[in-house]
Design a protein around this motif. Structure first.
Motif, short mmCIF file in Angstrom:
data_model
loop_
_atom_site.label_atom_id
_atom_site.label_comp_id
_atom_site.label_asym_id
_atom_site.label_seq_id
_atom_site.Cartn_x
_atom_site.Cartn_y
_atom_site.Cartn_z
N ARG A 31 30.84 49.95 -96.25
CA ARG A 31 31.15 51.06 -95.34
C ARG A 31 32.53 51.60 -95.69
NH1 ARG A 31 32.39 51.04 -88.92
NH2 ARG A 31 33.98 49.59 -89.60
N LEU A 32 32.63 52.93 -95.78
CA LEU A 32 33.89 53.62 -96.04
C LEU A 32 34.21 54.50 -94.86
CD1 LEU A 32 36.24 54.73 -97.83
CD2 LEU A 32 34.57 56.36 -98.76
N LEU A 33 35.37 54.27 -94.25
CA LEU A 33 35.87 55.13 -93.18
C LEU A 33 36.99 55.98 -93.75
CD1 LEU A 33 36.06 52.44 -90.37
CD2 LEU A 33 34.37 54.24 -90.62
N VAL A 34 36.88 57.29 -93.59
CA VAL A 34 37.87 58.22 -94.12
C VAL A 34 38.57 58.89 -92.95
CG1 VAL A 34 38.26 60.24 -95.57
CG2 VAL A 34 36.44 58.63 -96.16
N ASP A 35 39.89 58.71 -92.89
CA ASP A 35 40.72 59.32 -91.86
C ASP A 35 41.59 60.38 -92.52
OD1 ASP A 35 42.43 60.08 -89.85
OD2 ASP A 35 43.26 58.08 -89.52
N THR A 36 41.18 61.64 -92.33
CA THR A 36 41.93 62.76 -92.91
C THR A 36 42.86 63.41 -91.89
OG1 THR A 36 40.15 64.26 -92.34
CG2 THR A 36 40.07 63.29 -94.54
N GLY A 37 42.73 63.00 -90.64
CA GLY A 37 43.53 63.62 -89.59
C GLY A 37 42.88 64.88 -89.04
N ASP A 38 41.71 65.24 -89.56
CA ASP A 38 40.98 66.41 -89.07
C ASP A 38 39.48 66.14 -89.14
OD1 ASP A 38 40.14 66.83 -91.74
OD2 ASP A 38 41.70 68.30 -92.12
N GLU A 39 38.69 67.19 -88.99
CA GLU A 39 37.23 67.03 -88.93
C GLU A 39 36.59 66.75 -90.28
OE1 GLU A 39 38.21 71.15 -89.86
OE2 GLU A 39 38.85 69.91 -88.19
N THR A 40 37.35 66.74 -91.38
CA THR A 40 36.75 66.49 -92.70
C THR A 40 36.60 65.00 -93.02
OG1 THR A 40 38.86 66.60 -93.88
CG2 THR A 40 37.63 68.68 -93.62
N GLY A 41 37.09 64.15 -92.14
CA GLY A 41 36.95 62.71 -92.33
C GLY A 41 35.55 62.28 -91.95
N GLY A 42 35.35 60.99 -91.88
CA GLY A 42 34.05 60.50 -91.47
C GLY A 42 33.75 59.12 -92.03
N GLU A 43 32.48 58.80 -92.05
CA GLU A 43 32.03 57.48 -92.48
C GLU A 43 30.89 57.63 -93.48
OE1 GLU A 43 29.77 53.63 -90.50
OE2 GLU A 43 30.92 54.97 -89.20
N GLN A 44 30.93 56.76 -94.48
CA GLN A 44 29.85 56.69 -95.47
C GLN A 44 29.40 55.23 -95.55
OE1 GLN A 44 28.45 59.27 -97.07
NE2 GLN A 44 29.86 60.67 -96.05
N ARG A 45 28.11 55.04 -95.79
CA ARG A 45 27.56 53.68 -95.96
C ARG A 45 26.71 53.62 -97.22
NH1 ARG A 45 27.69 50.09 -91.66
NH2 ARG A 45 28.55 50.96 -89.76
N GLY A 46 26.76 52.47 -97.87
CA GLY A 46 25.98 52.24 -99.07
C GLY A 46 26.76 52.52 -100.34
N ARG A 47 26.43 51.78 -101.38
CA ARG A 47 27.18 51.87 -102.65
C ARG A 47 27.25 53.29 -103.20
NH1 ARG A 47 24.32 46.68 -105.28
NH2 ARG A 47 25.83 45.11 -104.66
N ALA A 48 26.10 53.94 -103.34
CA ALA A 48 26.07 55.26 -103.99
C ALA A 48 26.93 56.27 -103.24
CB ALA A 48 24.64 55.76 -104.13
N ARG A 49 26.80 56.32 -101.93
CA ARG A 49 27.57 57.28 -101.14
C ARG A 49 29.07 56.97 -101.18
NH1 ARG A 49 23.65 58.00 -95.94
NH2 ARG A 49 22.27 59.51 -96.92
N ILE A 51 30.72 55.33 -103.56
CA ILE A 51 31.23 55.64 -104.90
C ILE A 51 31.43 57.15 -105.05
CG2 ILE A 51 30.62 55.68 -107.36
CD1 ILE A 51 29.31 52.88 -106.86
N ARG A 52 30.44 57.92 -104.63
CA ARG A 52 30.54 59.38 -104.74
C ARG A 52 31.72 59.92 -103.94
NH1 ARG A 52 25.58 60.37 -104.27
NH2 ARG A 52 25.45 60.41 -102.01
N THR A 53 31.91 59.42 -102.72
CA THR A 53 33.01 59.89 -101.88
C THR A 53 34.36 59.52 -102.49
OG1 THR A 53 31.64 59.75 -99.90
CG2 THR A 53 34.02 59.77 -99.56
#
Length: 123
Positions: A31-49, A51-53
């Motif tokens: 699981r990848l949690l991305v904190d950008t400080g705005d609405e462009t952040g979010g969460e991704q799950r799984g290897r492929a996603r 890696i791509r992020t």
């Protein structure tokens, strides 16, 4: 795999753009949690996603290098520009088998302020 060694292996795989090496480091349910400080952040799950992020976000800073650091008491990476500015910090959480189970990426300027106070040219 040792906890701190995983950060070095992650840097090497990311710098080479080696998706197989990246996949071997990541738990299938990572699981990848991305904190950008705005609405462009979010969460991704799984290897492929994940890696791509990660590779997409790194490509936004071709002038920056990945450095192994300690963050929140564990292994991590800092993305530092040539002028010393830190534009991202990635915390790494590992499972019992040593694979990466969670990543926390912060690119929020406000949250990186303490990283950038250490810069020689920071006022």
């Amino acid at each position: 795999m040792e906890r701190d060694d995983v950060a070095s292996r992650l840097v090497a795989a990311l710098e080479r753009g080696d998706e197989l090496a990246l996949a071997s480091l990541l738990n299938p349910e990572v699981r990848l949690l991305v904190d950008t400080g705005d609405e462009t952040g979010g969460e991704q799950r799984g290897r492929a996603r994940v890696i791509r992020t990660l590779t997409t976000r790194l490509a936004r800073h071709p002038d920056a290098a990945l450095l192994t650091v300690r963050t929140n008491g564990g292994p991590g990476l800092a993305l530092r520009r040539r002028d010393g500015e830190v534009v991202g910090v990635l915390g790494i959480g590992t499972g019992l088998d040593g694979s990466i189970v969670e990543l926390w990426l912060s690119t929020a300027t406000r949250k990186l302020a303490h990283w950038n106070r250490r810069r020689p040219d920071a006022g």
